[in-house]
Structures are given as C-alpha cells and as structure tokens.
Design a protein around this motif. Structure first.
Motif, PDB file in Angstrom:
ATOM      1  N   ASP A 260     -14.965  16.683 -16.454  1.00 15.58           N
ATOM      2  CA  ASP A 260     -15.925  16.967 -17.521  1.00 15.58           C
ATOM      3  C   ASP A 260     -16.870  18.085 -17.129  1.00 15.58           C
ATOM      4  O   ASP A 260     -17.237  18.929 -17.950  1.00 15.58           O
ATOM      5  N   ALA A 261     -17.269  18.103 -15.864  1.00 12.74           N
ATOM      6  CA  ALA A 261     -18.163  19.151 -15.377  1.00 12.74           C
ATOM      7  C   ALA A 261     -17.463  20.510 -15.393  1.00 12.74           C
ATOM      8  O   ALA A 261     -18.063  21.532 -15.744  1.00 12.74           O
ATOM      9  N   ALA A 262     -16.194  20.529 -15.014  1.00 12.38           N
ATOM     10  CA  ALA A 262     -15.428  21.783 -15.035  1.00 12.38           C
ATOM     11  C   ALA A 262     -15.274  22.287 -16.469  1.00 12.38           C
ATOM     12  O   ALA A 262     -15.370  23.491 -16.738  1.00 12.38           O
ATOM     13  N   ASP A 263     -15.044  21.364 -17.400  1.00 13.59           N
ATOM     14  CA  ASP A 263     -14.933  21.734 -18.808  1.00 13.59           C
ATOM     15  C   ASP A 263     -16.275  22.232 -19.328  1.00 13.59           C
ATOM     16  O   ASP A 263     -16.342  23.214 -20.083  1.00 13.59           O
ATOM     17  N   PHE A 264     -17.353  21.569 -18.923  1.00 10.62           N
ATOM     18  CA  PHE A 264     -18.706  21.977 -19.326  1.00 10.62           C
ATOM     19  C   PHE A 264     -19.025  23.369 -18.811  1.00 10.62           C
ATOM     20  O   PHE A 264     -19.614  24.198 -19.514  1.00 10.62           O
TER      21      PHE A 264
ATOM     22  N   ALA B 200      -8.604  20.974 -16.003  1.00 12.08           N
ATOM     23  CA  ALA B 200      -9.155  21.702 -17.155  1.00 12.08           C
ATOM     24  C   ALA B 200     -10.438  22.388 -16.734  1.00 12.08           C
ATOM     25  O   ALA B 200     -11.080  21.998 -15.758  1.00 12.08           O
ATOM     26  N   GLY B 201     -10.834  23.424 -17.473  1.00 14.49           N
ATOM     27  CA  GLY B 201     -12.095  24.094 -17.199  1.00 14.49           C
ATOM     28  C   GLY B 201     -12.064  24.985 -15.979  1.00 14.49           C
ATOM     29  O   GLY B 201     -11.018  25.410 -15.501  1.00 14.49           O
ATOM     30  N   ILE B 202     -13.245  25.251 -15.440  1.00 11.16           N
ATOM     31  CA  ILE B 202     -13.378  26.156 -14.299  1.00 11.16           C
ATOM     32  C   ILE B 202     -14.264  25.541 -13.217  1.00 11.16           C
ATOM     33  O   ILE B 202     -15.151  24.746 -13.505  1.00 11.16           O
ATOM     34  N   LYS B 203     -13.971  25.913 -11.978  1.00  9.49           N
ATOM     35  CA  LYS B 203     -14.868  25.539 -10.879  1.00  9.49           C
ATOM     36  C   LYS B 203     -16.087  26.454 -10.884  1.00  9.49           C
ATOM     37  O   LYS B 203     -17.206  26.009 -10.670  1.00  9.49           O
TER      38      LYS B 203
ATOM     39  N   HIS C 204     -27.873  22.556 -15.792  1.00  4.84           N
ATOM     40  CA  HIS C 204     -27.668  22.182 -17.186  1.00  4.84           C
ATOM     41  C   HIS C 204     -26.916  20.845 -17.217  1.00  4.84           C
ATOM     42  O   HIS C 204     -26.004  20.616 -16.417  1.00  4.84           O
ATOM     43  N   ARG C 205     -27.303  19.964 -18.160  1.00  2.55           N
ATOM     44  CA  ARG C 205     -26.706  18.620 -18.234  1.00  2.55           C
ATOM     45  C   ARG C 205     -26.064  18.406 -19.601  1.00  2.55           C
ATOM     46  O   ARG C 205     -26.655  18.737 -20.633  1.00  2.55           O
ATOM     47  N   LEU C 206     -24.865  17.863 -19.609  1.00  5.64           N
ATOM     48  CA  LEU C 206     -24.139  17.563 -20.847  1.00  5.64           C
ATOM     49  C   LEU C 206     -23.886  16.061 -20.950  1.00  5.64           C
ATOM     50  O   LEU C 206     -23.421  15.429 -19.991  1.00  5.64           O
ATOM     51  N   VAL C 207     -24.193  15.486 -22.116  1.00  5.93           N
ATOM     52  CA  VAL C 207     -23.912  14.076 -22.401  1.00  5.93           C
ATOM     53  C   VAL C 207     -23.012  14.025 -23.637  1.00  5.93           C
ATOM     54  O   VAL C 207     -23.384  14.543 -24.696  1.00  5.93           O
TER      55      VAL C 207
ATOM     56  N   ARG D  55     -15.299   6.692 -23.220  1.00  2.00           N
ATOM     57  CA  ARG D  55     -16.636   6.365 -22.741  1.00  2.00           C
ATOM     58  C   ARG D  55     -17.518   7.611 -22.681  1.00  2.00           C
ATOM     59  O   ARG D  55     -17.036   8.737 -22.577  1.00  2.00           O
ATOM     60  N   ARG D  56     -18.826   7.349 -22.723  1.00  2.00           N
ATOM     61  CA  ARG D  56     -19.782   8.447 -22.634  1.00  2.00           C
ATOM     62  C   ARG D  56     -19.867   8.934 -21.193  1.00  2.00           C
ATOM     63  O   ARG D  56     -19.893   8.122 -20.260  1.00  2.00           O
ATOM     64  N   GLN D  57     -19.932  10.238 -21.023  1.00  2.00           N
ATOM     65  CA  GLN D  57     -19.936  10.844 -19.683  1.00  2.00           C
ATOM     66  C   GLN D  57     -21.084  11.841 -19.568  1.00  2.00           C
ATOM     67  O   GLN D  57     -21.354  12.605 -20.493  1.00  2.00           O
ATOM     68  N   THR D  58     -21.755  11.823 -18.442  1.00  2.00           N
ATOM     69  CA  THR D  58     -22.789  12.816 -18.145  1.00  2.00           C
ATOM     70  C   THR D  58     -22.262  13.740 -17.054  1.00  2.00           C
ATOM     71  O   THR D  58     -21.760  13.280 -16.034  1.00  2.00           O
ATOM     72  N   SER D  59     -22.344  15.020 -17.301  1.00  3.06           N
ATOM     73  CA  SER D  59     -21.854  15.998 -16.318  1.00  3.06           C
ATOM     74  C   SER D  59     -22.865  17.128 -16.174  1.00  3.06           C
ATOM     75  O   SER D  59     -23.729  17.323 -17.031  1.00  3.06           O
ATOM     76  N   PHE D  60     -22.726  17.869 -15.081  1.00  2.99           N
ATOM     77  CA  PHE D  60     -23.707  18.904 -14.757  1.00  2.99           C
ATOM     78  C   PHE D  60     -23.010  20.228 -14.417  1.00  2.99           C
ATOM     79  O   PHE D  60     -21.872  20.245 -13.948  1.00  2.99           O
ATOM     80  N   ALA D  61     -23.735  21.308 -14.659  1.00  2.00           N
ATOM     81  CA  ALA D  61     -23.274  22.637 -14.256  1.00  2.00           C
ATOM     82  C   ALA D  61     -24.492  23.442 -13.837  1.00  2.00           C
ATOM     83  O   ALA D  61     -25.600  23.236 -14.363  1.00  2.00           O
ATOM     84  N   ALA D  62     -24.299  24.333 -12.877  1.00  2.00           N
ATOM     85  CA  ALA D  62     -25.398  25.165 -12.385  1.00  2.00           C
ATOM     86  C   ALA D  62     -25.198  26.599 -12.847  1.00  2.00           C
ATOM     87  O   ALA D  62     -24.079  27.111 -12.867  1.00  2.00           O
TER      88      ALA D  62
END
Length: 374
Positions: free
Chosen positions: A139-143, A173-176, A198-201, A211-218
């Motif tokens: 999810d974080a990589a997608d975010f 999926a997504g990027i590192k 940055h935080r995504l819910v 399920r609901r997921q919380t992920s982060f990206a810098a």
C-alpha cells in the motif's frame, strides 16, 4: 444584510497592491529585466545552452511578474471608474459586474502576495523532488506512486517542466522511490513546503478482506545546485556503482551498464540515476542531485547551530505533515496549516495550490515568530 462598500473594497485592494509593489521593488525589477535583456542579446549566448536557458527563463519570469503588477494596477483603476459610472447612471448591472471584478482582483492579489513570501536563499531555484515509500508494505509503494503522479500533474497544470530522473519499482505494485526535477522559477520555494511524511488511510485494494490500511510515504525536496554553490565532493568520499537500468517488474531497459549509483561515504547519502542512456550522463545527473542534498544538509546544520543558540523554537516542521483519508470519509488535511478539502480526487489530480499557498504563508509566519524570539 449590510450594503456592499465598494469604496472600502477598492481601498483594501489598492493598499494590498501597494504592499506587494513595495515588497517586489518595481524599480529593481525593471533594472533586472534590463540587465537580463542585455544578457539575452549577447552574441554567443547559446554557446552555453544551460546558462542561456537560465537567462531566458529568468527574463520571462521577471517580465511576467512586471506585467501582472501593471495589469493589477490598471484593473483597480478600471473597476473604480466602473463603480463611479454605475452609481451616476444607477446601473445595477455595472455595479454587479464591478463587485465580481473586485473579487477577482482580490484573489489575483492574494496569489501575487504569495510570490513576495518566497524570499528564502534558494527559493528562486529549480527543485529536485524524491518520493519514497514508507511503512505500509505494498500500500505504501502504491501510495508513493500516487504522490508521484500527483506532483507531475501539478507541474503539468502550471506548465512547469518536470523530468523523472530515476524510478525504483516495487515488486508487486507501485514504486519504492522516484526522483524528478522541476525546472521553473521558484519551483523550490513552492514545492519545498511539500517536504515531510504523508499518510494515506483507505480500504486497501491489495487486501482480499477489504480492511482499512494506513500507509506512509516521504517527500524530500532540495534546490538544484548551481556552479556558484561550491559543493566540493572529493572522489575519495564517494563510491560509484554501475548496473543495467530496469523498468517495472524487473524488465530490462537496456543491456549496458548505464545506470549509476553514487554513495557519499561520510554521510551515507545514496543517489541512483538511470533516466539517461549514457553512463556519463547518468553520473553527471547523480552528482548534481548529490550536491543538492549536501547543500541542504549544510544549510540544515547551519540552521541547527543557530537554533541551539536561539533556544527551542515552537511550531517546527513535524514528520507527519499531511493526511489523505479516503475511508470512512473523504478528506485531505494539512496538519501544520489546518488547510483541508474533501475533494480528494482533485488533489490527487494535482490541485495543490491551496495546500502550497497555505504552507508558504505558514512557513513565513514561523520565520517571523522565530525572528521575534531571537
């Protein structure tokens, strides 16, 4: 309901214009334009394309700023005349048109005022932005990829030249991570307020149980270095590795060792670059980004020393600066400024002006308060 006071509204607009014109220093701006015009007309200017592009870009930006100032002054004069005519002829349509024009002028002046707040040492420069996936797995990589698209769309909306310099794709999926350069006047000054966590819910599209997921990206934003910055990086302090560039899913982009990874040994900073086809070009681009990060590091160390001398300054930049909530409700909120919107899709499509403008005003206020406490 109180009657609309045209004279007061026009007076406030004129006062705001005068404040902006004073901050910009119109005489200095005209002198700068004259000097840049001389440089642009010089024979052999394009013998150095990079320098030539800087000169023409700065000239275009300065001319545009002067044109906006002249236009704003003329619009205030014109709307004042329109109000006078509307009152003399008791023409309600003209007065309604004047009221709408005053609102438009006020909004335009607010945008122009933001420009005057970009007075930092490196604010005028181009920017190098890096987005990295944080905690949250796929999810974080997608975010992180969503944020990359958001910033590229923001640049597209404003006509800023943006070039992706390096992308490291995640396995599922997504990027590192991804690094891109934005070439536009004051790109760093505007985008630097986007730096932070940055935080995504949301309901995870990768969770088969919904399920609901919380992920982060810098997000990291640094100014592009210039030749005058004197950031010396001895060859003994770096390790250079070369490898084959790759694309999504590990697919090879080419079979030559053109991609470059530079590690700055004293700080541990690592920069990778694979956008160019040539190893030489990738190394030059990677060194530019490394120098940009070292420049910011030096600036931060200087600021830290000043902070220690001045004591603790409240309201410093926090790690988590913005939340994007897609479930159970729709909201994007900046935790520093309090600015928020329920138009989440518009934000992910690059509509960031409200957040960036609020961030610039917030940063300016923090600087003012810090200066008062010193």
């Amino acid at each position: 309901m109180a009657e609309y006071d045209y004279a007061q509204a026009i007076g406030e607009a004129r006062a705001k214009y005068d404040s902006i014109a004073k901050a910009v220093d119109v005489d200095r701006l005209k002198a700068d334009i004259k000097d840049l015009e001389t440089q642009a007309a010089a024979p052999g200017l394009w013998d150095d394309p990079e320098h030539a592009q800087q000169v023409t870009s700065r000239l275009s930006a300065a001319e545009s700023q002067l044109k906006r100032l002249d236009s704003a002054a003329q619009r205030i004069d014109d709307v004042e005349t329109l109000v006078e005519l509307g009152r003399e002829e008791e023409d309600e349509d003209s007065l309604t048109e004047a009221r709408e024009e005053i609102a438009a002028i006020t909004a335009n002046l607010a945008q122009m005022e933001i420009q005057t707040l970009l007075d930092g040492e490196y604010d005028e420069r181009s920017a190098v932005v890096t987005v990295r996936a944080g905690a949250g797995g796929v999810d974080a990589a997608d975010f992180a990829q969503m944020l990359l698209r958001m910033y590229l769309r923001y640049c597209e909306r404003h006509g800023y030249k943006a070039k992706v310099m390096d992308t490291s794709y995640a396995e599922e999926a997504g990027i590192k991570s991804a690094t891109f350069q934005v070439d536009a006047p004051y790109a760093y000054g505007r985008l630097s307020v986007e730096g932070g966590t940055h935080r995504l819910v949301r309901i995870s599209p990768f969770d088969n149980q919904g399920r609901r997921q919380t992920s982060f990206a810098a997000v990291e934003v640094v100014p592009l270095v210039e030749a005058t910055d004197h950031i010396d990086v001895p060859e003994t302090e770096i390790r250079v590795d070369t490898y084959c560039a790759s694309g999504p899913g590990g697919q090879g982009v080419n079979t030559t060792y053109s991609a470059v990874r530079i590690t700055h040994i004293p700080t541990g900073i690592v920069v990778t670059m694979q956008d160019e086809r040539s190893q030489i070009q990738n190394r030059a681009a990677a060194m530019a980004v490394l120098q940009s990060r070292l420049l910011v590091l030096r600036h931060e160390e200087e600021a830290k020393k000043k902070k220690e001398l001045a004591g603790d300054i409240k309201a410093s930049w926090g790690d988590q600066m913005r939340s994007y909530v897609l479930h159970p409700y729709q909201m994007v909120k900046d935790l520093r400024t309090g600015y928020e919107t329920s138009q989440t899709q518009a934000v992910f499509d690059g509509d960031l002006d409200g957040f960036i403008d609020a961030g610039i005003r917030w940063r300016h206020e923090q600087k003012r308060q810090a200066a008062e406490e010193e």
